[in-house]
Design a protein around this motif. Structure first.
Motif, PDB file in Angstrom:
ATOM      1  N   PHE A 191      33.825 -10.270  49.594  1.00  0.00           N
ATOM      2  CA  PHE A 191      34.637 -10.937  48.575  1.00  0.00           C
ATOM      3  C   PHE A 191      34.197 -12.401  48.518  1.00  0.00           C
ATOM      4  CE2 PHE A 191      39.065 -12.394  47.084  1.00  0.00           C
ATOM      5  CZ  PHE A 191      38.755 -12.126  45.761  1.00  0.00           C
ATOM      6  N   VAL A 192      33.643 -12.815  47.384  1.00  0.00           N
ATOM      7  CA  VAL A 192      33.144 -14.176  47.227  1.00  0.00           C
ATOM      8  C   VAL A 192      33.808 -14.788  46.010  1.00  0.00           C
ATOM      9  CG1 VAL A 192      31.154 -13.376  45.873  1.00  0.00           C
ATOM     10  CG2 VAL A 192      31.075 -15.610  46.979  1.00  0.00           C
ATOM     11  N   GLY A 193      34.103 -16.082  46.068  1.00  0.00           N
ATOM     12  CA  GLY A 193      34.771 -16.698  44.928  1.00  0.00           C
ATOM     13  C   GLY A 193      34.908 -18.196  45.072  1.00  0.00           C
ATOM     14  N   ILE A 194      35.687 -18.756  44.173  1.00  0.00           N
ATOM     15  CA  ILE A 194      35.918 -20.201  44.129  1.00  0.00           C
ATOM     16  C   ILE A 194      37.416 -20.451  44.001  1.00  0.00           C
ATOM     17  CG2 ILE A 194      35.485 -22.342  42.884  1.00  0.00           C
ATOM     18  CD1 ILE A 194      32.874 -21.161  41.914  1.00  0.00           C
ATOM     19  N   TYR A 195      37.940 -21.255  44.883  1.00  0.00           N
ATOM     20  CA  TYR A 195      39.324 -21.711  44.843  1.00  0.00           C
ATOM     21  C   TYR A 195      39.371 -23.023  44.055  1.00  0.00           C
ATOM     22  CZ  TYR A 195      43.622 -23.826  46.777  1.00  0.00           C
ATOM     23  OH  TYR A 195      44.834 -24.443  46.942  1.00  0.00           O
ATOM     24  N   ASN A 196      40.261 -23.087  43.061  1.00  0.00           N
ATOM     25  CA  ASN A 196      40.436 -24.296  42.249  1.00  0.00           C
ATOM     26  C   ASN A 196      39.156 -24.596  41.450  1.00  0.00           C
ATOM     27  OD1 ASN A 196      41.588 -26.543  41.118  1.00  0.00           O
ATOM     28  ND2 ASN A 196      41.745 -27.707  43.023  1.00  0.00           N
ATOM     29  N   VAL A 197      38.854 -23.697  40.518  1.00  0.00           N
ATOM     30  CA  VAL A 197      37.597 -23.743  39.776  1.00  0.00           C
ATOM     31  C   VAL A 197      37.406 -25.066  39.051  1.00  0.00           C
ATOM     32  CG1 VAL A 197      36.341 -22.713  37.842  1.00  0.00           C
ATOM     33  CG2 VAL A 197      37.463 -21.246  39.527  1.00  0.00           C
ATOM     34  N   TYR A 198      38.447 -25.573  38.380  1.00  0.00           N
ATOM     35  CA  TYR A 198      38.250 -26.802  37.602  1.00  0.00           C
ATOM     36  C   TYR A 198      38.562 -28.070  38.397  1.00  0.00           C
ATOM     37  CZ  TYR A 198      43.139 -25.518  36.403  1.00  0.00           C
ATOM     38  OH  TYR A 198      44.457 -25.119  36.438  1.00  0.00           O
ATOM     39  N   ASN A 199      38.575 -27.930  39.753  1.00  0.00           N
ATOM     40  CA  ASN A 199      38.520 -29.096  40.646  1.00  0.00           C
ATOM     41  C   ASN A 199      39.700 -30.055  40.453  1.00  0.00           C
ATOM     42  OD1 ASN A 199      37.165 -30.444  42.745  1.00  0.00           O
ATOM     43  ND2 ASN A 199      36.293 -31.903  41.305  1.00  0.00           N
ATOM     44  N   ARG A 200      40.898 -29.509  40.309  1.00  0.00           N
ATOM     45  CA  ARG A 200      42.086 -30.359  40.175  1.00  0.00           C
ATOM     46  C   ARG A 200      42.647 -30.645  41.564  1.00  0.00           C
ATOM     47  NH1 ARG A 200      46.232 -31.967  36.765  1.00  0.00           N
ATOM     48  NH2 ARG A 200      48.318 -32.021  37.724  1.00  0.00           N
ATOM     49  N   ALA A 201      42.819 -31.918  41.894  1.00  0.00           N
ATOM     50  CA  ALA A 201      43.395 -32.320  43.177  1.00  0.00           C
ATOM     51  C   ALA A 201      44.909 -32.396  43.024  1.00  0.00           C
ATOM     52  CB  ALA A 201      42.841 -33.667  43.626  1.00  0.00           C
TER      53      ALA A 201
ATOM     54  N   HIS B 173      48.626 -27.095  39.183  1.00  0.00           N
ATOM     55  CA  HIS B 173      48.063 -25.848  38.658  1.00  0.00           C
ATOM     56  C   HIS B 173      46.626 -25.717  39.136  1.00  0.00           C
ATOM     57  CE1 HIS B 173      46.022 -28.256  35.505  1.00  0.00           C
ATOM     58  NE2 HIS B 173      47.164 -28.912  35.423  1.00  0.00           N
ATOM     59  N   ARG B 174      46.171 -24.470  39.206  1.00  0.00           N
ATOM     60  CA  ARG B 174      44.802 -24.226  39.649  1.00  0.00           C
ATOM     61  C   ARG B 174      44.363 -22.832  39.187  1.00  0.00           C
ATOM     62  NH1 ARG B 174      47.151 -22.302  44.705  1.00  0.00           N
ATOM     63  NH2 ARG B 174      46.106 -20.339  45.254  1.00  0.00           N
ATOM     64  N   LEU B 175      43.046 -22.630  39.150  1.00  0.00           N
ATOM     65  CA  LEU B 175      42.452 -21.343  38.796  1.00  0.00           C
ATOM     66  C   LEU B 175      41.530 -20.913  39.923  1.00  0.00           C
ATOM     67  CD1 LEU B 175      41.722 -19.068  36.757  1.00  0.00           C
ATOM     68  CD2 LEU B 175      39.910 -20.585  35.916  1.00  0.00           C
ATOM     69  N   ASP B 176      41.730 -19.683  40.408  1.00  0.00           N
ATOM     70  CA  ASP B 176      40.859 -19.097  41.422  1.00  0.00           C
ATOM     71  C   ASP B 176      40.153 -17.885  40.815  1.00  0.00           C
ATOM     72  OD1 ASP B 176      42.196 -20.918  43.027  1.00  0.00           O
ATOM     73  OD2 ASP B 176      43.533 -19.412  43.887  1.00  0.00           O
ATOM     74  N   VAL B 177      38.869 -17.704  41.116  1.00  0.00           N
ATOM     75  CA  VAL B 177      38.138 -16.530  40.651  1.00  0.00           C
ATOM     76  C   VAL B 177      37.407 -15.914  41.834  1.00  0.00           C
ATOM     77  CG1 VAL B 177      37.840 -17.429  38.310  1.00  0.00           C
ATOM     78  CG2 VAL B 177      36.087 -17.905  40.031  1.00  0.00           C
TER      79      VAL B 177
END
Length: 507
Positions: A461-471, A440-444
């Protein structure tokens, strides 16, 4: 970008991840990047004709170095896999509500796996290239419905596995190659969509497909039907059935899909896969059609699924066809979707609960077992909130249960054939009885557009892939305790948090 107004235009798009270069500045290494390129050219020689040419190419590159002794010497494995495709399409409209589309298509997929240790090298290569043509005709206002008919042809050229070795490893693994395979697929299809009664919409179709290979010809009917019954202006039930036939097999002996999966066409001894699928859905629109809700159940039976005898190594085997087996499967589940179509807040929530099982007479004592695709839960939340016409924020959260694999659950000792010691023989669980950790992952992201109405349109468009840093896991490693000999499994992950930035424009 228009070239000649209302006559010719084109657009181009390209991406390349640079997070590997950014991380290298910090003294660390992220041994992965990908790139892709898209382009399309449109030309309208007459008001009735449109010609499109499209191109896509992309590649994923991954370097994994394993230093087992901490001395800087170890194993280097490089994965490179990529796709490319081109298509030329001619659309034409005729009098009396007739339309046609003629397409020429070429696609190619290739992977290359390079392993190196000291002076030893082992390279495995596989590729598949397709050429095809499609012709489609459509006529509207036929009675109370629409007719679609056409013809498809695809020529497959497959090189399943080529092994090249050098160094002392060549004494163990000889350079070799699987015999290349070719196959031609043909299909003729017809479909009629109409409204026989005020509350009933129907679609009935038949696709006759065939494949021609060395010493064998196949032909199968693929019927399909769907019926939609409107309970009222906002609510409906939908029932569908389809039979599908597939002439290309995907073969893998890994719990995780990887570049080393092999595509293999039907032969005179490897039969086409086929399935029957039934589905029943309830659909509802509320709030002036702004919100759509769907609940759908399905049941699918499959025959001539591909598998392999236990102990077969597909990656280092160029004569694996004799080890392939075919069996049957079943899959069923429930899919739910809630979607909001307009307003400042748009997006959807989806969830799937599913089961998938396989059965082969030659393995597992002929008993049914979970397939590697038996991933019980699959959900997503996608949302975008527009503050105004220029600023918007978005988020995507995805979850999927881990795929299944067959672990070693014990070992027993037997006297070695040389009588100089003992060999440890592994004991396995039932097939696919254990699953990997869920992913699972969260992108914003934040989107900023140019003012509306301008000729030159741009977007950041700027953002973060895998916000909570789950590998999330990419595979399975078996580790053994040096003292107790106990085995344990680890699931290495590759990616953590990754920022991204993109810019696009339109003239």
């Amino acid at each position: 970008q228009p070239i000649v107004k209302d006559k010719a235009s084109f657009w181009l798009a390209g991406r390349r991840t640079y997070i590997d270069q950014v991380i290298r500045v910090t003294g660390e290494e992220l041994p992965y990047h990908f790139y892709d390129f898209n382009g399309k050219f449109l030309f309208k020689p007459t008001p009735r004709d449109e010609i499109q040419f499209s191109h896509y190419s992309g590649e994923d590159l991954l370097d994994l170095f394993r230093d087992r002794n901490g001395d800087g010497d170890g194993f280097l494995t490089t994965y490179a896999s990529g796709n490319s495709s081109q298509s030329l399409r001619w659309n034409r409209s005729f009098e009396h509500n007739w339309y046609s589309a003629v397409s020429l298509i070429r696609t190619k997929y290739k992977y290359n796996v390079h392993n190196a240790f000291e002076e030893n090298e082992l390279v495995a290569v596989s590729d598949i290239e397709d050429y095809g043509a499609r012709i489609l005709f459509q006529k509207d206002s036929v009675g109370k419905g629409t007719i679609r008919t056409g013809f498809d042809w695809t020529h497959h050229e497959v090189s399943p596995n080529v092994i090249n070795t050098s160094g002392t490893i060549n004494e163990i693994f000889k350079s070799s190659s699987t015999r290349g395979r070719t196959a031609d697929e043909f299909a003729v299809h017809f479909q009629y969509e109409w409204t026989p009664l005020e509350r009933i919409q129907m679609a009935v179709g038949l696709r006759m497909s065939s494949a021609i290979v060395v010493n064998k010809d196949y032909i199968f009917p693929e019927p399909r039907i769907s019926i939609r019954y409107s309970l009222n202006t906002n609510e409906a039930l939908k029932l569908s059935y389809s039979r599908m036939v597939q002439y290309m097999h995907r073969i893998s002996n890994s719990a995780v899909s990887s570049p080393t999966d092999i595509w293999y066409p039907v032969t005179d001894s490897i039969q086409p896969q086929n399935s029957h699928q039934f589905a029943l859905a309830w659909q509802r629109k509320v709030a002036n059609d702004n919100i759509f809700l769907s609940v759908e159940g399905y049941y699918k039976t499959m025959r001539q699924l591909i598998g392999y005898e236990e102990g077969t190594n597909l990656f280092l085997n160029t004569d694996f066809e004799s080890k392939l087996i075919q069996g049957k499967g079943k899959a069923y589940g429930l899919e739910m979707l809630l979607r909001k179509n307009s307003g400042k807040l748009t997006g959807w929530i989806s969830y799937t609960l599913s089961w998938s099982h396989r059965q082969f007479e030659e393995i597992n004592g002929g008993k049914w077992f979970p397939s590697r695709y038996d991933r019980r839960h699959n959900g997503a939340i996608v949302a975008q909130y527009a503050f105004n016409k220029r600023w918007a924020v978005s988020m995507v959260w995805e979850y999927i249960s881990g795929s299944r694999f067959t672990p070693v659950i014990g070992q027993y000792a037997v006297v070695a054939p040389t009588l100089t010691g003992a060999d440890l023989i592994p004991v396995y669980s039932g097939i696919n009885q254990v699953k990997l950790a869920s992913s699972h992952r969260l992108d914003v992201g934040l989107k900023f557009k140019s003012p509306p109405g301008r000729k030159f349109q741009w977007q950041w468009f700027v953002g973060i892939y895998n916000v909570y840093n789950r590998a999330n896991p990419i595979g399975i490693n078996i580790e053994q305790d040096e003292i107790t000999g106990t085995l344990r499994y680890t699931q290495p992950g590759l990616f953590g948090l990754i920022p991204f930035l993109s810019y696009g424009f339109k003239l």
